[in-house]
Write a protein that holds these residues in place. Structure first.
Motif, PDB file in Angstrom:
ATOM      1  N   THR A 194     -15.666 -10.021  13.023  1.00 52.18           N
ATOM      2  CA  THR A 194     -14.880  -9.349  11.991  1.00 52.18           C
ATOM      3  C   THR A 194     -14.702  -7.881  12.351  1.00 52.18           C
ATOM      4  O   THR A 194     -15.667  -7.183  12.642  1.00 52.18           O
ATOM      5  N   LEU A 195     -13.441  -7.444  12.334  1.00 53.40           N
ATOM      6  CA  LEU A 195     -13.093  -6.077  12.701  1.00 53.40           C
ATOM      7  C   LEU A 195     -12.496  -5.355  11.497  1.00 53.40           C
ATOM      8  O   LEU A 195     -11.725  -5.945  10.741  1.00 53.40           O
ATOM      9  N   ILE A 196     -12.850  -4.099  11.341  1.00 55.20           N
ATOM     10  CA  ILE A 196     -12.334  -3.295  10.231  1.00 55.20           C
ATOM     11  C   ILE A 196     -11.864  -1.950  10.758  1.00 55.20           C
ATOM     12  O   ILE A 196     -12.345  -1.461  11.775  1.00 55.20           O
ATOM     13  N   ILE A 197     -10.918  -1.364  10.039  1.00 56.91           N
ATOM     14  CA  ILE A 197     -10.457  -0.022  10.392  1.00 56.91           C
ATOM     15  C   ILE A 197      -9.858   0.648   9.155  1.00 56.91           C
ATOM     16  O   ILE A 197      -9.350  -0.024   8.256  1.00 56.91           O
ATOM     17  N   HIS A 198      -9.951   1.946   9.119  1.00 56.45           N
ATOM     18  CA  HIS A 198      -9.314   2.777   8.089  1.00 56.45           C
ATOM     19  C   HIS A 198      -8.137   3.478   8.777  1.00 56.45           C
ATOM     20  O   HIS A 198      -8.310   4.532   9.402  1.00 56.45           O
ATOM     21  N   PRO A 199      -6.936   2.883   8.724  1.00 57.67           N
ATOM     22  CA  PRO A 199      -5.797   3.407   9.490  1.00 57.67           C
ATOM     23  C   PRO A 199      -5.464   4.876   9.222  1.00 57.67           C
ATOM     24  O   PRO A 199      -5.077   5.595  10.153  1.00 57.67           O
ATOM     25  N   ALA A 200      -5.604   5.337   7.988  1.00 62.92           N
ATOM     26  CA  ALA A 200      -5.214   6.717   7.665  1.00 62.92           C
ATOM     27  C   ALA A 200      -6.020   7.752   8.444  1.00 62.92           C
ATOM     28  O   ALA A 200      -5.512   8.831   8.747  1.00 62.92           O
ATOM     29  N   SER A 201      -7.262   7.425   8.788  1.00 63.33           N
ATOM     30  CA  SER A 201      -8.093   8.394   9.511  1.00 63.33           C
ATOM     31  C   SER A 201      -8.256   8.049  10.987  1.00 63.33           C
ATOM     32  O   SER A 201      -8.967   8.745  11.706  1.00 63.33           O
ATOM     33  N   THR A 202      -7.595   6.987  11.445  1.00 64.66           N
ATOM     34  CA  THR A 202      -7.753   6.583  12.842  1.00 64.66           C
ATOM     35  C   THR A 202      -6.390   6.365  13.497  1.00 64.66           C
ATOM     36  O   THR A 202      -5.801   7.296  14.015  1.00 64.66           O
ATOM     37  N   THR A 203      -5.881   5.165  13.458  1.00 68.88           N
ATOM     38  CA  THR A 203      -4.662   4.806  14.177  1.00 68.88           C
ATOM     39  C   THR A 203      -3.424   5.578  13.724  1.00 68.88           C
ATOM     40  O   THR A 203      -2.477   5.735  14.489  1.00 68.88           O
ATOM     41  N   HIS A 204      -3.407   6.051  12.482  1.00 69.63           N
ATOM     42  CA  HIS A 204      -2.241   6.760  11.942  1.00 69.63           C
ATOM     43  C   HIS A 204      -2.558   8.214  11.571  1.00 69.63           C
ATOM     44  O   HIS A 204      -1.790   8.857  10.868  1.00 69.63           O
ATOM     45  N   ARG A 205      -3.663   8.732  12.039  1.00 69.33           N
ATOM     46  CA  ARG A 205      -4.086  10.086  11.630  1.00 69.33           C
ATOM     47  C   ARG A 205      -3.146  11.187  12.105  1.00 69.33           C
ATOM     48  O   ARG A 205      -3.097  12.252  11.518  1.00 69.33           O
ATOM     49  N   GLN A 206      -2.392  10.939  13.173  1.00 71.57           N
ATOM     50  CA  GLN A 206      -1.475  11.961  13.685  1.00 71.57           C
ATOM     51  C   GLN A 206      -0.239  12.110  12.801  1.00 71.57           C
ATOM     52  O   GLN A 206       0.497  13.071  12.936  1.00 71.57           O
ATOM     53  N   MET A 207      -0.029  11.175  11.887  1.00 70.52           N
ATOM     54  CA  MET A 207       1.131  11.224  10.990  1.00 70.52           C
ATOM     55  C   MET A 207       0.805  12.029   9.731  1.00 70.52           C
ATOM     56  O   MET A 207      -0.350  12.085   9.306  1.00 70.52           O
ATOM     57  N   SER A 208       1.831  12.600   9.137  1.00 71.20           N
ATOM     58  CA  SER A 208       1.651  13.265   7.847  1.00 71.20           C
ATOM     59  C   SER A 208       1.431  12.188   6.773  1.00 71.20           C
ATOM     60  O   SER A 208       1.705  11.000   7.017  1.00 71.20           O
ATOM     61  N   GLU A 209       0.968  12.594   5.615  1.00 69.77           N
ATOM     62  CA  GLU A 209       0.776  11.630   4.520  1.00 69.77           C
ATOM     63  C   GLU A 209       2.094  10.942   4.167  1.00 69.77           C
ATOM     64  O   GLU A 209       2.113   9.749   3.872  1.00 69.77           O
ATOM     65  N   GLU A 210       3.185  11.691   4.217  1.00 73.70           N
ATOM     66  CA  GLU A 210       4.502  11.120   3.920  1.00 73.70           C
ATOM     67  C   GLU A 210       4.889  10.066   4.966  1.00 73.70           C
ATOM     68  O   GLU A 210       5.392   8.999   4.628  1.00 73.70           O
ATOM     69  N   GLU A 211       4.648  10.368   6.224  1.00 75.67           N
ATOM     70  CA  GLU A 211       4.954   9.408   7.292  1.00 75.67           C
ATOM     71  C   GLU A 211       4.070   8.168   7.189  1.00 75.67           C
ATOM     72  O   GLU A 211       4.533   7.050   7.404  1.00 75.67           O
ATOM     73  N   GLN A 212       2.799   8.380   6.849  1.00 74.62           N
ATOM     74  CA  GLN A 212       1.899   7.244   6.652  1.00 74.62           C
ATOM     75  C   GLN A 212       2.407   6.353   5.529  1.00 74.62           C
ATOM     76  O   GLN A 212       2.447   5.130   5.666  1.00 74.62           O
ATOM     77  N   ALA A 213       2.809   6.970   4.433  1.00 74.39           N
ATOM     78  CA  ALA A 213       3.314   6.198   3.292  1.00 74.39           C
ATOM     79  C   ALA A 213       4.546   5.380   3.694  1.00 74.39           C
ATOM     80  O   ALA A 213       4.665   4.205   3.322  1.00 74.39           O
ATOM     81  N   LYS A 214       5.450   5.983   4.468  1.00 70.35           N
ATOM     82  CA  LYS A 214       6.640   5.260   4.939  1.00 70.35           C
ATOM     83  C   LYS A 214       6.260   4.079   5.830  1.00 70.35           C
ATOM     84  O   LYS A 214       6.956   3.072   5.864  1.00 70.35           O
ATOM     85  N   ALA A 215       5.146   4.215   6.551  1.00 71.58           N
ATOM     86  CA  ALA A 215       4.669   3.148   7.430  1.00 71.58           C
ATOM     87  C   ALA A 215       3.827   2.113   6.683  1.00 71.58           C
ATOM     88  O   ALA A 215       3.361   1.148   7.280  1.00 71.58           O
ATOM     89  N   GLY A 216       3.619   2.343   5.379  1.00 76.10           N
ATOM     90  CA  GLY A 216       2.837   1.401   4.583  1.00 76.10           C
ATOM     91  C   GLY A 216       1.340   1.638   4.629  1.00 76.10           C
ATOM     92  O   GLY A 216       0.555   0.783   4.214  1.00 76.10           O
ATOM     93  N   VAL A 217       0.942   2.797   5.134  1.00 74.06           N
ATOM     94  CA  VAL A 217      -0.479   3.134   5.232  1.00 74.06           C
ATOM     95  C   VAL A 217      -0.843   4.037   4.069  1.00 74.06           C
ATOM     96  O   VAL A 217      -0.341   5.156   3.966  1.00 74.06           O
ATOM     97  N   THR A 218      -1.701   3.541   3.184  1.00 71.37           N
ATOM     98  CA  THR A 218      -2.160   4.350   2.055  1.00 71.37           C
ATOM     99  C   THR A 218      -3.522   4.953   2.394  1.00 71.37           C
ATOM    100  O   THR A 218      -4.240   4.441   3.258  1.00 71.37           O
ATOM    101  N   PRO A 219      -3.894   6.063   1.736  1.00 70.35           N
ATOM    102  CA  PRO A 219      -5.169   6.717   2.048  1.00 70.35           C
ATOM    103  C   PRO A 219      -6.392   5.818   1.837  1.00 70.35           C
ATOM    104  O   PRO A 219      -7.404   5.990   2.500  1.00 70.35           O
ATOM    105  N   ASP A 220      -6.291   4.859   0.938  1.00 68.99           N
ATOM    106  CA  ASP A 220      -7.433   4.007   0.603  1.00 68.99           C
ATOM    107  C   ASP A 220      -7.478   2.694   1.388  1.00 68.99           C
ATOM    108  O   ASP A 220      -8.376   1.887   1.212  1.00 68.99           O
ATOM    109  N   MET A 221      -6.513   2.474   2.285  1.00 67.98           N
ATOM    110  CA  MET A 221      -6.362   1.178   2.951  1.00 67.98           C
ATOM    111  C   MET A 221      -7.439   0.893   3.993  1.00 67.98           C
ATOM    112  O   MET A 221      -7.720   1.712   4.855  1.00 67.98           O
ATOM    113  N   ILE A 222      -7.979  -0.322   3.898  1.00 72.82           N
ATOM    114  CA  ILE A 222      -8.863  -0.876   4.915  1.00 72.82           C
ATOM    115  C   ILE A 222      -8.175  -2.115   5.461  1.00 72.82           C
ATOM    116  O   ILE A 222      -7.704  -2.953   4.694  1.00 72.82           O
TER     117      ILE A 222
END
Length: 127
Positions: A72-100
């Protein structure tokens, strides 16, 4: 997870309330997969911080960006794979701050659920 008090939302097409549930039942009759997303309730420190704390508190689930492993693998995309994006860009990509994101492995279900539950508890403590 859908009814867990420490979970804000679940994104999984195998759930009856999911917008693609009917399509999943039609095209994936044996199951929608072992990949899902859910949101950790913010707790005292907010959704992003709770997501990071969830990852840190997990004991046997592995913190990795890939999917489809035997474990089983887990990740918090907002602080890892998508951290280089702004919050607005993350939201457009479907990544919310609370997402696991979880890629469920072959471990015993009780062990997976135990680890998720204890990590949720640690992530949402109010003290």
């Amino acid at each position: 997870l859908e009814n867990h008090p420490r979970v804000a939302w679940v994104n999984y097409p195998g759930l009856p309330g999911h917008k693609y549930h009917k399509l999943a039942k039609k095209y994936l009759p044996t199951g929608a997969s072992g990949l899902l997303n859910f949101g950790v309730r913010g707790g005292k420190s907010g959704g992003a911080a709770a997501g990071v704390k969830f990852i840190e508190a997990a004991t046997f689930m592995s913190h990795l960006a890939n999917i489809g492993d035997a474990k089983t693998l887990i990740i918090h995309p907002a602080s890892t794979t998508h951290r280089q994006m702004s919050e607005e860009e993350q939201a457009k990509a479907g990544v919310t701050p609370d997402m696991i994101r979880v890629s469920v492995g072959l471990e015993t279900l009780d062990d997976i659920l135990w680890d998720i539950d204890q990590a949720l508890e640690a992530a949402t403590k109010t003290r």
